[in-house]
Design an enzyme around this catalytic site. Structure first.
Site, short mmCIF file in Angstrom:
data_model
loop_
_atom_site.label_atom_id
_atom_site.label_comp_id
_atom_site.label_asym_id
_atom_site.label_seq_id
_atom_site.Cartn_x
_atom_site.Cartn_y
_atom_site.Cartn_z
CG HIS A 1 -1.12 -8.72 0.26
ND1 HIS A 1 -0.73 -7.41 0.42
CD2 HIS A 1 -2.43 -8.67 -0.08
CE1 HIS A 1 -1.76 -6.61 0.19
NE2 HIS A 1 -2.80 -7.35 -0.13
CE1 TYR B 1 -3.11 -2.98 0.45
CE2 TYR B 1 -3.64 -2.20 2.65
CZ TYR B 1 -3.83 -3.10 1.62
OH TYR B 1 -4.75 -4.10 1.76
#
Length: 278
Positions: free
Chosen positions: A108, A50
Site C-alpha cells: 500500500h 479500508y
C-alpha cells in the site's frame, strides 16, 4: 457495457476501469459493490486498511458472477511488512473476502522510514509463487523506491497505483513506468474535490465537443493515457456515468490541453507524500 482490459507485464489482464471502495463505510460496502456489479463493473479495488473487505466479499458472493469474470485487488498495510506478516495479512484478507486468491495484491505504501519495503516486496513475490495472488504490485511508490525493489529482487511490479489527476500527473513516475512496462493505476482521478477540474477550460471544451460530462472527459483522458482508473461514487447514476466512457476518443489536441493543466510543481498533490507516510 464491457470494460476493455489491458495486459500486465506478467501476462495477466486487468480491466482498465474499476470501482474503488476507499472511504466507503463498511456497513454500506456490500450494497455499494452489489450496485457497481449490477451496473457492469467487474474490477473492485479494496484494501485491508479500508475495513470493508468483508462487504466486498459478501457482494461478490451474492452477485452470482463467475469468479473468473471478476478482478479483485486488495493491499498490504504498512504495519505488516516485517517477517512473515505479509503472509498472515493476505490470509486475513482472503478470509474476509471469502476468496482463495486475489487477482492483484499491492504494497500500500513504501513507508521508507521503517526501511522494510524491500523485505515486503520479497514476501509479495513468495505470495504470488504460492498462488495466493495472481499479480503483485505497489501503490504510492516513488521512482527511488521502485528502483530499489527491482535492484534487490529483479522483479518489476505489475502496477503502481498512485494519486494522479490532470492537476497532478506525476510524470517522473509515469515515465519510469512506461520504460519498465509497469501499468499505472490512478486513484483520486477526478482530483478528490480539491481542484475545479470540471470547470477548467480544457476539460469543459473536451466534454462539450463530445457531448459528455466533464467527469467523463477527465476519465477518458486517463484511459487514453493507458492508465487504469478508479472513480468512486455510491450513487447509481454516477456509477453509470463513470462507466459510459468507451464510446468516444479525445483528440490529440484535447489531450495536450489537459496535459498542460499540471503546473509541474507538485502543488496538485492531495494526499500525503509517500516519503512521509509511516
Amino acid at each position: 457495457m464491457t470494460v476493455p482490459s489491458i495486459v500486465l507485464n506478467d501476462g495477466n489482464s486487468i480491466p482498465q476501469l474499476g470501482y474503488g471502495v476507499f472511504k466507503v463505510p463498511p456497513a454500506d460496502t456490500q450494497r455499494a459493490v452489489e450496485e457497481a456489479l449490477e451496473v457492469g463493473y467487474r474490477h473492485i479495488d479494496t484494501a485491508a486498511i479500508y475495513g470493508n473487505e468483508e462487504g466486498v466479499g459478501a457482494a461478490i458472493a451474492a452477485s452470482g458472477i463467475a469468479r473468473d469474470d471478476l478482478f479483485i485487488t486488495t493491499k498490504l498495510w504498512n504495519d505488516r511488512h516485517d517477517g512473515d506478516e505479509p503472509a498472515a495479512a493476505i490470509a486475513e484478507s482472503l478470509a474476509k473476502l471469502a476468496l482463495d486468491q486475489v487477482d492483484l495484491y499491492l504494497v500500500h505504501w513504501p513507508t521508507p522510514a521503517a526501511d522494510n519495503y524491500v523485505h515486503a516486496w520479497e514476501k509479495m513475490i513468495e505470495l504470488r509463487a504460492a498462488g495466493l495472488t495472481r499479480s503483485i504490485g505497489v501503490s504510492n511508490h516513488l521512482v527511488p523506491h521502485l528502483e530499489r525493489i527491482v535492484a534487490a529482487t529483479g522483479v518489476v511490479p505489475a502496477v503502481n497505483q498512485i494519486e494522479l489527476h490532470p492537476a497532478y500527473q506525476q510524470r517522473e513516475i509515469t515515465d519510469w513506468a512506461a520504460a519498465h512496462d509497469v501499468k499505472i493505476e490512478s486513484w483520486g482521478p477526478l482530483g478528490q474535490g480539491k481542484y475545479d477540474l470540471f470547470g477548467a477550460e480544457p476539460v469543459t471544451a473536451a466534454a462539450a465537443a463530445h457531448g459528455k460530462t466533464p467527469a467523463q472527459a477527465v476519465l477518458r483522458w486517463h484511459l487514453q493515457k493507458g492508465f487504469v482508473v478508479f472513480p468512486k461514487s455510491v450513487r447509481r447514476e454516477r456509477l453509470e456515468e463513470n462507466l459510459d466512457v468507451f464510446d468516444f476518443d479525445l483528440t490529440d489536441t484535447e489531450i495536450a490541453a489537459i496535459d498542460a493543466m499540471d503546473p509541474g510543481d507538485g502543488s496538485g498533490r492531495v494526499s500525503a507524500h509517500p516519503d512521509e507516510v509511516d
